[in-house]
Write a protein that holds these residues in place. Structure first.
Motif, mmCIF file in Angstrom:
data_model
loop_
_atom_site.group_PDB
_atom_site.id
_atom_site.type_symbol
_atom_site.label_atom_id
_atom_site.label_comp_id
_atom_site.label_asym_id
_atom_site.label_seq_id
_atom_site.Cartn_x
_atom_site.Cartn_y
_atom_site.Cartn_z
ATOM 1 N N ALA A 89 20.837 -29.090 79.569
ATOM 2 C CA ALA A 89 19.915 -30.191 78.776
ATOM 3 C C ALA A 89 19.040 -30.954 78.983
ATOM 4 N N GLY A 90 17.706 -30.759 78.492
ATOM 5 C CA GLY A 90 17.026 -32.064 79.140
ATOM 6 C C GLY A 90 16.148 -31.849 79.751
ATOM 7 N N MET A 91 16.223 -30.536 80.112
ATOM 8 C CA MET A 91 15.430 -30.534 81.688
ATOM 9 C C MET A 91 14.143 -29.348 80.645
ATOM 10 N N GLY A 92 14.101 -29.667 79.415
ATOM 11 C CA GLY A 92 12.196 -28.505 79.478
ATOM 12 C C GLY A 92 12.978 -27.052 79.137
ATOM 13 N N LEU A 93 14.400 -26.807 78.792
ATOM 14 C CA LEU A 93 14.155 -25.363 78.795
ATOM 15 C C LEU A 93 13.996 -24.825 77.298
ATOM 16 N N GLY A 94 14.578 -26.300 76.354
ATOM 17 C CA GLY A 94 14.581 -25.646 74.467
ATOM 18 C C GLY A 94 12.749 -25.351 74.943
ATOM 19 N N ARG A 95 12.262 -25.877 75.138
ATOM 20 C CA ARG A 95 11.267 -26.521 75.303
ATOM 21 C C ARG A 95 10.005 -24.979 75.801
ATOM 22 N N GLN A 96 10.450 -24.780 77.121
ATOM 23 C CA GLN A 96 10.312 -23.645 77.075
ATOM 24 C C GLN A 96 10.804 -21.897 76.736
ATOM 25 N N ILE A 97 11.520 -21.907 75.697
ATOM 26 C CA ILE A 97 11.957 -21.288 75.065
ATOM 27 C C ILE A 97 11.385 -21.769 73.517
ATOM 28 N N MET A 98 10.933 -22.295 72.813
ATOM 29 C CA MET A 98 10.125 -22.312 71.891
ATOM 30 C C MET A 98 9.143 -21.760 72.022
ATOM 31 N N ALA A 99 7.953 -22.873 73.115
ATOM 32 C CA ALA A 99 6.510 -21.963 73.818
ATOM 33 C C ALA A 99 7.029 -20.049 73.944
ATOM 34 N N ALA A 100 7.312 -19.447 74.131
ATOM 35 C CA ALA A 100 7.623 -18.389 74.192
ATOM 36 C C ALA A 100 8.232 -17.333 72.893
ATOM 37 N N GLU A 102 6.619 -18.990 69.976
ATOM 38 C CA GLU A 102 5.660 -19.516 69.111
ATOM 39 C C GLU A 102 4.980 -17.991 69.606
ATOM 40 N N THR A 103 4.782 -18.148 71.080
ATOM 41 C CA THR A 103 3.532 -17.315 71.805
ATOM 42 C C THR A 103 3.689 -15.822 71.548
ATOM 43 N N GLN A 104 5.015 -15.131 71.107
ATOM 44 C CA GLN A 104 5.044 -14.597 70.635
ATOM 45 C C GLN A 104 5.193 -13.725 69.014
ATOM 46 N N ALA A 105 5.263 -15.417 68.364
ATOM 47 C CA ALA A 105 5.064 -15.194 67.391
ATOM 48 C C ALA A 105 3.542 -14.998 67.054
ATOM 49 N N ARG A 106 2.364 -15.751 67.428
ATOM 50 C CA ARG A 106 1.431 -15.659 66.857
ATOM 51 C C ARG A 106 0.534 -14.002 67.775
ATOM 52 N N ALA A 107 1.070 -13.741 68.840
ATOM 53 C CA ALA A 107 0.684 -11.852 68.566
ATOM 54 C C ALA A 107 0.676 -11.198 67.919
ATOM 55 N N THR A 108 2.119 -11.125 67.229
ATOM 56 C CA THR A 108 2.793 -9.940 66.468
ATOM 57 C C THR A 108 1.626 -10.899 64.952
ATOM 58 N N GLY A 109 0.857 -11.732 65.196
ATOM 59 C CA GLY A 109 -0.175 -11.847 63.509
ATOM 60 C C GLY A 109 0.534 -13.162 62.910
ATOM 61 N N LEU A 110 1.905 -13.752 63.016
ATOM 62 C CA LEU A 110 2.271 -14.755 62.413
ATOM 63 C C LEU A 110 1.548 -15.712 62.371
ATOM 64 N N SER A 111 0.865 -16.654 61.400
ATOM 65 C CA SER A 111 0.560 -18.139 61.157
ATOM 66 C C SER A 111 1.513 -19.288 61.166
#
Ligand SMILES: CC(C)(COP(=O)(O)OP(=O)(O)OC[C@H]1O[C@@H](n2cnc3c(N)ncnc32)[C@H](O)[C@@H]1OP(=O)(O)O)[C@@H](O)C(=O)NCCC(=O)NCCS
Length: 152
Positions: A89-100, A102-111
């Motif tokens: 915890a607290g090492m930025g891994l949660g942020r990395q999961i959420m970024a990934a 969100e990137t895939q959500a955008r790629a599949t057309g989610l807004s």
């Protein structure tokens, strides 16, 4: 602590590690039964799974962070089962999961992404641009949740 890139689980052992981390972080502390860390949505074809493994554990994969995104409408997805291992915890891994996710959500057309955050994690999601919409359910009778939302 080094770790792998964020990606979906690939092997049966990686799937086991994925669900094990969910169980350890999100269910076991509340004495919930094995299996309660899984949802029928896990098996649906549009569901996106994100896993971050500890490096060099291919023989016995160890999950450090996991998350899942379930499409709920043509434009909206819901993030579920976000969990980071206590030792990571607290090492930025949660942020990395959420970024990934969100990137895939955008790629599949989610807004838009929504999620139900535990009260203790609201600040985390706020750091990532999510806003509280309203109080939601109380899990296991003791964990207040808040509906949060972000436009992509
Ligand atoms: C909440 C959780 C997912 C955060 O993951 P993490 O890897 O520890 O968070 P990160 O290191 O990526 O933090 C990203 C940012 O959010 C902040 N942050 C992390 N957890 C926070 C919290 N609980 N409250 C407020 N801010 C928090 C960090 O300080 C960091 O801020 P910065 O941008 O200033 O550096 C993780 O601690 C966890 O799994 N907790 C237990 C299970 C849980 O609550 N899951 C969510 C269920 S809805």
């Amino acid at each position: 602590m080094s770790n792998s890139p964020v990606r979906p689980p690939r092997t049966p052992a990686e799937w086991d590690a994925y669900y094990e981390l969910r169980y350890t972080v999100l269910r076991e502390p509340w004495q919930q039964p094995r299996g309660s860390e899984r949802s029928p949505a896990d098996e649906e074809p549009g569901t996106i799974h994100a896993l971050l493994l500890e490096a060099d554990t291919s023989e016995h994969p160890v999950a450090l962070a996991v998350g899942m995104l379930q499409p709920t409408t043509a434009r909206q997805g819901q993030v579920r089962f976000m969990a980071v291992a206590a030792q990571a915890a607290g090492m930025g891994l949660g942020r990395q999961i959420m970024a990934a996710l969100e990137t895939q959500a955008r790629a599949t057309g989610l807004s838009e992404i929504v999620l139900h955050s535990r009260e203790s994690a609201v600040g985390f999601y706020e750091r990532l641009g999510y806003a509280v919409v309203a109080p939601s359910h109380t899990l296991f009778g003791v964990i207040p949740h808040f509906l949060m939302r972000k436009q992509l």
